[in-house]
Scaffold this motif. Structure first.
Motif, mmCIF file in Angstrom:
data_model
loop_
_atom_site.group_PDB
_atom_site.id
_atom_site.type_symbol
_atom_site.label_atom_id
_atom_site.label_comp_id
_atom_site.label_asym_id
_atom_site.label_seq_id
_atom_site.Cartn_x
_atom_site.Cartn_y
_atom_site.Cartn_z
ATOM 1 N N THR A 1 28.810 19.175 53.281
ATOM 2 C CA THR A 1 27.412 18.809 53.121
ATOM 3 C C THR A 1 26.923 19.151 51.723
ATOM 4 O O THR A 1 27.521 19.972 51.011
ATOM 5 C CB THR A 1 26.530 19.530 54.154
ATOM 6 O OG1 THR A 1 26.504 20.924 53.853
ATOM 7 C CG2 THR A 1 27.074 19.318 55.557
ATOM 8 N N LEU B 1 20.399 15.030 53.697
ATOM 9 C CA LEU B 1 21.573 15.894 53.762
ATOM 10 C C LEU B 1 22.796 15.018 53.535
ATOM 11 O O LEU B 1 23.197 14.243 54.403
ATOM 12 C CB LEU B 1 21.657 16.583 55.128
ATOM 13 C CG LEU B 1 22.827 17.536 55.348
ATOM 14 C CD1 LEU B 1 22.710 18.758 54.443
ATOM 15 C CD2 LEU B 1 22.909 17.968 56.812
ATOM 16 N N ARG C 1 26.735 15.727 47.024
ATOM 17 C CA ARG C 1 25.491 15.698 46.258
ATOM 18 C C ARG C 1 25.221 14.303 45.710
ATOM 19 O O ARG C 1 24.061 13.844 45.680
ATOM 20 C CB ARG C 1 25.549 16.723 45.126
ATOM 21 C CG ARG C 1 25.525 18.176 45.588
ATOM 22 C CD ARG C 1 25.605 19.120 44.404
ATOM 23 N NE ARG C 1 24.465 18.929 43.496
ATOM 24 C CZ ARG C 1 24.388 19.491 42.294
ATOM 25 N NH1 ARG C 1 25.373 20.278 41.860
ATOM 26 N NH2 ARG C 1 23.330 19.269 41.531
ATOM 27 N N THR D 1 15.106 20.926 59.127
ATOM 28 C CA THR D 1 14.555 20.927 57.769
ATOM 29 C C THR D 1 13.771 19.658 57.441
ATOM 30 O O THR D 1 13.306 19.508 56.300
ATOM 31 C CB THR D 1 15.695 21.096 56.752
ATOM 32 O OG1 THR D 1 16.680 20.066 56.963
ATOM 33 C CG2 THR D 1 16.353 22.456 56.911
ATOM 34 N N GLU E 1 20.656 20.703 61.800
ATOM 35 C CA GLU E 1 20.187 21.190 60.500
ATOM 36 C C GLU E 1 19.233 20.190 59.856
ATOM 37 O O GLU E 1 18.199 20.581 59.290
ATOM 38 C CB GLU E 1 21.389 21.435 59.583
ATOM 39 C CG GLU E 1 21.041 21.890 58.186
ATOM 40 C CD GLU E 1 20.356 23.250 58.154
ATOM 41 O OE1 GLU E 1 19.723 23.551 57.115
ATOM 42 O OE2 GLU E 1 20.451 23.994 59.135
ATOM 43 N N ASP F 1 24.461 20.866 51.100
ATOM 44 C CA ASP F 1 24.017 22.267 51.105
ATOM 45 C C ASP F 1 25.141 23.228 50.752
ATOM 46 O O ASP F 1 24.900 24.430 50.603
ATOM 47 C CB ASP F 1 23.454 22.642 52.471
ATOM 48 C CG ASP F 1 22.123 21.970 52.752
ATOM 49 O OD1 ASP F 1 21.521 21.423 51.800
ATOM 50 O OD2 ASP F 1 21.681 21.979 53.914
#
Length: 413
Positions: free
Chosen positions: A204, A192, A365, A270, A266, A206
């Motif tokens: 993040t 992440l 990213r 995951t 989170e 995400d």
């Protein structure tokens, strides 16, 4: 791992007076021990104890354990000063700050914290009270208040010293707890990526953006109010300044705790790790205009990073630190690096492939991709080298690209 649980004491006026006298005596003794250590150039605990132990007990009416803690506290203060000097936190040798830090002995505040061990302090967690040594004798049934989670942590994991702290007329006890760590997830499915910023505190990979506009507005309002009260300089203005001086830092700390908790939860849910930028030394590397300096100086990125690190360690989530150079200029789709890719603070548009995204999301990213590559290659930095004709400026030059600019927290933790 070690965690500190802070509880608020609720002493009676008589108990508070005894605690205040104890802190004052211990810190006066520590200042005298510091002068002896500075004058005779003695920093070792046992050597300094031979020189000062008897005098500290006799002159300030301290018990044996309290006297030893005073001497040890002084040695620890000089050890911390030496580490800060070595790290360059007081400038270069010969500078004014360096000379001011090394040219005189360390002075302890009258209300500075004092460590206590189990011989001087007893906890009755079921009754929510403590028994504590003071210069006027041992005081029993000093009440304290804590949340249910804190009480459970104290009852199960308290181990080691505790510190008596007086802050703004309130009394606190900070207890050290040895909390077990969860097994480290040695095989994360992904990472992440987290981009830390000022306008957006954290973004993040995400796509979740945790905006900091409200916090920045509050900080600006607090700065304006502080300046107004300082110019006024009346007794009532000084009282108001004293009352509000820690309000901003408490709010920022609370927000950082909440952000860190959400991110770690989170990542744990995951099965991923967390990727952060290594932003050490960023304040010294950037050059800012005067209106930007206050905002940049109040940016608490290190605090947020430390909260994420310790919460992740407790949950068994691996954390990887990557080189942040050119993450905001690199396209997350094609890898093209160009200063012109960053259209504005908020938006990124690649000049090569036309990819458009929120700038902080694109950066996160890139951080995620670097962390994943780093993890697979054994903590060796894979940050791309930018074209030689492109030179970053200001905050873009977060860090020069080096082959060792990344650290793997799964090994450092």
């Amino acid at each position: 791992m070690k965690l500190v649980v802070q509880v608020k004491l609720l002493p009676t006026p008589v108990q508070a007076a005894a605690l205040e006298a104890t802190l004052r005596a211990c810190n006066e003794a520590a200042t005298w021990v510091s002068e002896v250590a500075f004058r005779k150039d003695v920093r070792n605990n046992f050597a300094l104890r031979k020189l000062t132990y008897d005098a500290v007990k006799a002159q300030w009416n301290l018990g044996a354990q309290a006297a030893q803690h005073v001497i040890k506290k002084t040695c620890d203060a000089y050890a911390a000063l030496k580490a800060n000097l070595r790290a360059g936190n007081f400038g270069k040798p010969g500078s004014r700050r360096y000379h001011r830090a090394t040219g005189r002995s360390i002075v302890f505040r009258a209300e500075g914290a004092q460590p206590y061990d189990d011989r001087m302090l007893s906890w009755r967690i079921d009754r929510r009270c403590i028994s504590i040594w003071t210069t006027v004798g041992r005081i029993k049934n000093v009440a304290f208040t804590a949340s249910p989670e804190q009480l459970v942590t104290l009852a199960l994991y308290r181990k080691g010293e505790s510190d008596l702290v007086c802050r703004d007329g309130m009394w606190f006890m900070s207890a050290t707890c040895e909390v077990p760590e969860a097994p480290l997830n040695a095989g994360p499915v992904d990472f992440l990526g987290v981009d830390l910023g000022i306008v957006n505190i954290a973004t993040t990979s995400d796509g979740e953006i945790m905006a900091g506009r409200e916090l920045n507005r509050i900080r600006g309002r607090e700065r304006t109010l502080r300046a107004k009260l300082q110019r006024k300089n009346t007794p009532s203005a000084k009282r108001r300044l004293k009352k509000r001086r820690r309000k901003e830092s408490r709010r920022a700390r609370d927000i950082n705790h909440k952000i860190a908790k959400v991110m770690v939860a989170e990542a744990e849910r995951t099965g991923r790790g967390i990727a952060l930028e290594d932003l050490r030394g960023i304040r010294e590397r950037v050059r800012l205009r005067k209106p930007q300096r206050a905002t940049h100086s109040s940016w608490s990125f290190a605090q947020l990073g430390s909260f994420i690190a310790y919460k992740a360690r407790r949950a068994g989530v691996p954390v990887v630190y990557v080189d942040p150079a050119y993450t905001s200029r690199t396209c997350a789709e094609c890898g093209h690096i160009d200063k012109a890719n960053r259209v504005s603070q908020a938006w990124f548009a690649c000049r090569n492939c036309g990819f458009v995204d929120h700038a902080d999301r694109n950066s996160s990213r890139n951080i995620r991709a670097r962390a994943w590559e780093l993890w697979r290659r054994g903590a060796q930095s894979m940050a791309p080298a930018p074209p030689s004709r492109q030179r970053g400026s200001g905050a873009e030059r977060k860090r020069s690209v080096t082959s060792s600019g990344a650290r793997c927290a799964s090994r450092s933790l």
